[in-house]
Design an enzyme around this catalytic site. Structure first.
Site, mmCIF file in Angstrom:
data_model
loop_
_atom_site.group_PDB
_atom_site.id
_atom_site.type_symbol
_atom_site.label_atom_id
_atom_site.label_comp_id
_atom_site.label_asym_id
_atom_site.label_seq_id
_atom_site.Cartn_x
_atom_site.Cartn_y
_atom_site.Cartn_z
ATOM 1 N N VAL A 54 9.619 16.308 67.296
ATOM 2 C CA VAL A 54 8.684 16.306 68.418
ATOM 3 C C VAL A 54 8.100 14.903 68.594
ATOM 4 O O VAL A 54 7.655 14.277 67.633
ATOM 5 C CB VAL A 54 7.552 17.326 68.178
ATOM 6 C CG1 VAL A 54 6.497 17.232 69.284
ATOM 7 C CG2 VAL A 54 8.130 18.738 68.123
ATOM 8 N N CYS A 135 10.981 26.540 63.037
ATOM 9 C CA CYS A 135 9.663 25.903 63.155
ATOM 10 C C CYS A 135 8.599 26.810 62.545
ATOM 11 O O CYS A 135 8.428 27.960 62.965
ATOM 12 C CB CYS A 135 9.342 25.632 64.628
ATOM 13 S SG CYS A 135 7.722 24.846 64.852
ATOM 14 N N ASN A 235 19.679 20.160 55.506
ATOM 15 C CA ASN A 235 18.494 19.435 55.958
ATOM 16 C C ASN A 235 17.390 19.575 54.924
ATOM 17 O O ASN A 235 17.180 20.645 54.375
ATOM 18 C CB ASN A 235 18.048 20.008 57.313
ATOM 19 C CG ASN A 235 16.758 19.410 57.834
ATOM 20 O OD1 ASN A 235 15.890 20.128 58.313
ATOM 21 N ND2 ASN A 235 16.608 18.098 57.760
ATOM 22 N N GLY A 236 16.708 18.443 54.678
ATOM 23 C CA GLY A 236 15.560 18.466 53.779
ATOM 24 C C GLY A 236 15.570 17.325 52.786
ATOM 25 O O GLY A 236 16.462 17.236 51.931
ATOM 26 N N ASP A 237 14.596 16.405 52.943
ATOM 27 C CA ASP A 237 14.340 15.336 51.968
ATOM 28 C C ASP A 237 15.464 14.320 51.809
ATOM 29 O O ASP A 237 15.698 13.813 50.718
ATOM 30 C CB ASP A 237 13.991 15.919 50.589
ATOM 31 C CG ASP A 237 12.576 16.452 50.533
ATOM 32 O OD1 ASP A 237 11.866 16.389 51.557
ATOM 33 O OD2 ASP A 237 12.168 16.948 49.462
ATOM 34 N N ALA A 259 15.290 13.516 59.024
ATOM 35 C CA ALA A 259 14.163 13.436 59.954
ATOM 36 C C ALA A 259 13.255 12.287 59.531
ATOM 37 O O ALA A 259 13.400 11.158 60.001
ATOM 38 C CB ALA A 259 13.410 14.765 60.001
ATOM 39 N N ARG A 260 12.328 12.561 58.613
ATOM 40 C CA ARG A 260 11.377 11.523 58.203
ATOM 41 C C ARG A 260 12.062 10.319 57.567
ATOM 42 O O ARG A 260 11.589 9.188 57.707
ATOM 43 C CB ARG A 260 10.351 12.122 57.235
ATOM 44 C CG ARG A 260 9.334 13.021 57.932
ATOM 45 C CD ARG A 260 8.393 13.675 56.947
ATOM 46 N NE ARG A 260 9.105 14.616 56.088
ATOM 47 C CZ ARG A 260 8.530 15.319 55.118
ATOM 48 N NH1 ARG A 260 7.249 15.164 54.854
ATOM 49 N NH2 ARG A 260 9.235 16.171 54.382
#
Length: 336
Positions: A54, A135, A235-237, A259-260
């Site tokens: 987002v 989400c 997905n994840g970390d 993502a991050r």
């Protein structure tokens, strides 16, 4: 050239009215090159994917990460019913360009026909749609979106089928992004039902909807992967290129989504351990070229410079209030 969806649709409509042939044929001849994003997963290597984020995974950022090894990009999550109802929402939420491919548009939806209509609307300008089933935010759960759908496998099946039935491009993908249940068998059942309904691939965030910064359940992703014949994206970390190899080894996933990690280092997939000055230069050129609003332009730089600036430098840089001030600071301190 950058265009918004309403603008492009107006152009298509004018051509349709002017020429005596099938509107559907015209739309597809004017649209971008038709691709099948599923083909990426048959390439024999781990596909590198930029997550839906987002405010952040918009066209300028997608353009940047594609320069640095990202093979598949998602838009931010878009609420399908608002997208259909409001031209303003379509204009602000979905912007793309000729080089912005392959592209997956992620929607939040809870009604099969709404999702199908949204998919039909974007199908000439993207390569697939993704249904957000993960989400965990309170507002999304209250509205029946996101992780709420994890308990509604029949609805997910219906939504996937309606998109398949109504989008005429056979190469157009339909995917899911999910979180896991604490009972992995329930997640496997959901994924198998989705695959039978025609879902192209599934992205699995290896946490439950109640977990935030907990360790990722890579074992659950592996079990899901082993139970399916369609591709699975983990997905994840993911924070660097070494994590890509590690997650692939732990899960057997066909792709990995960051993502991050990409926000902090958009050049991560190209093997850079931290954001290079060249990457920062590229972001400035791309963002200014796209007319990126200052807040977005600045926030991306805050993330990108997190690992290469001192605490005092962060305080100064984060307090800047204009594009000119940011450019002056970078020129004076980094020679950019």
């Amino acid at each position: 050239m950058t265009f918004t969806l309403p603008c492009f649709l107006r152009i298509v409509r004018m051509v349709v009215l002017a020429l005596p042939c099938s509107p559907k044929k015209i739309v597809f001849s004017l649209a971008m090159e038709i691709r099948n994003p599923v083909d990426l997963f048959g390439s024999g290597h781990v596909v590198k994917v930029s997550a839906p984020m987002v405010r952040y995974s918009k066209l300028p950022f997608r353009t940047l990460v594609r320069k640095y090894g990202c093979e598949l990009c998602f838009t931010p999550m878009i609420i399908a019913v608002d997208f259909l109802r409001s031209a303003k929402a379509r204009d602000s939420e979905f912007t793309t360009s000729k080089g912005d491919r392959p592209l997956i548009v992620q929607f939040a939806a809870k009604d099969a026909q709404v999702l199908a209509e949204a998919a039909c609307t974007v199908s000439p300008f993207a390569d697939g749609v993704d249904l957000n089933c993960g989400c965990p935010q309170r507002w999304a759960l209250a509205e029946g979106y996101g992780a709420c759908l994890l308990n509604k496998p029949e609805l997910i099946k219906d939504m996937a089928r309606q998109v398949r039935n109504q989008v005429e491009n056979p190469c157009f993908s339909v995917s899911l992004k999910i979180r896991v249940h604490s009972d992995t068998a329930r997640t496997v059942d959901l994924c198998q039902k989705a695959a039978m309904a025609g879902v192209s691939w599934i992205t699995v965030h290896g946490r439950t909807s109640e977990e935030r910064h907990h360790p990722v359940h890579y074992d659950a992703i592996r079990i899901i992967k082993e139970s399916l014949s369609i591709p699975v994206v983990a997905n994840g970390d993911l924070k660097n290129l070494k994590d890509v190899s590690m997650v692939h080894q732990l899960t057997g996933a066909d792709g990995v989504m960051a993502a991050r990690g990409l926000l902090a280092n958009p050049a991560m997939f190209a093997g850079y351990e931290e954001t290079s000055l060249q990457c920062i230069r590229d972001w400035i050129d791309i963002a200014l070229g796209h007319g990126t609003p200052f807040t977005c332009f600045h926030h991306h730089l805050m993330y990108m410079m997190e690992r290469i600036t001192s605490r005092q430098e962060k305080r100064i840089f984060n307090a800047l209030t204009s594009t000119s001030a940011v450019l002056d600071y970078l020129r004076e301190n980094y020679g950019i």
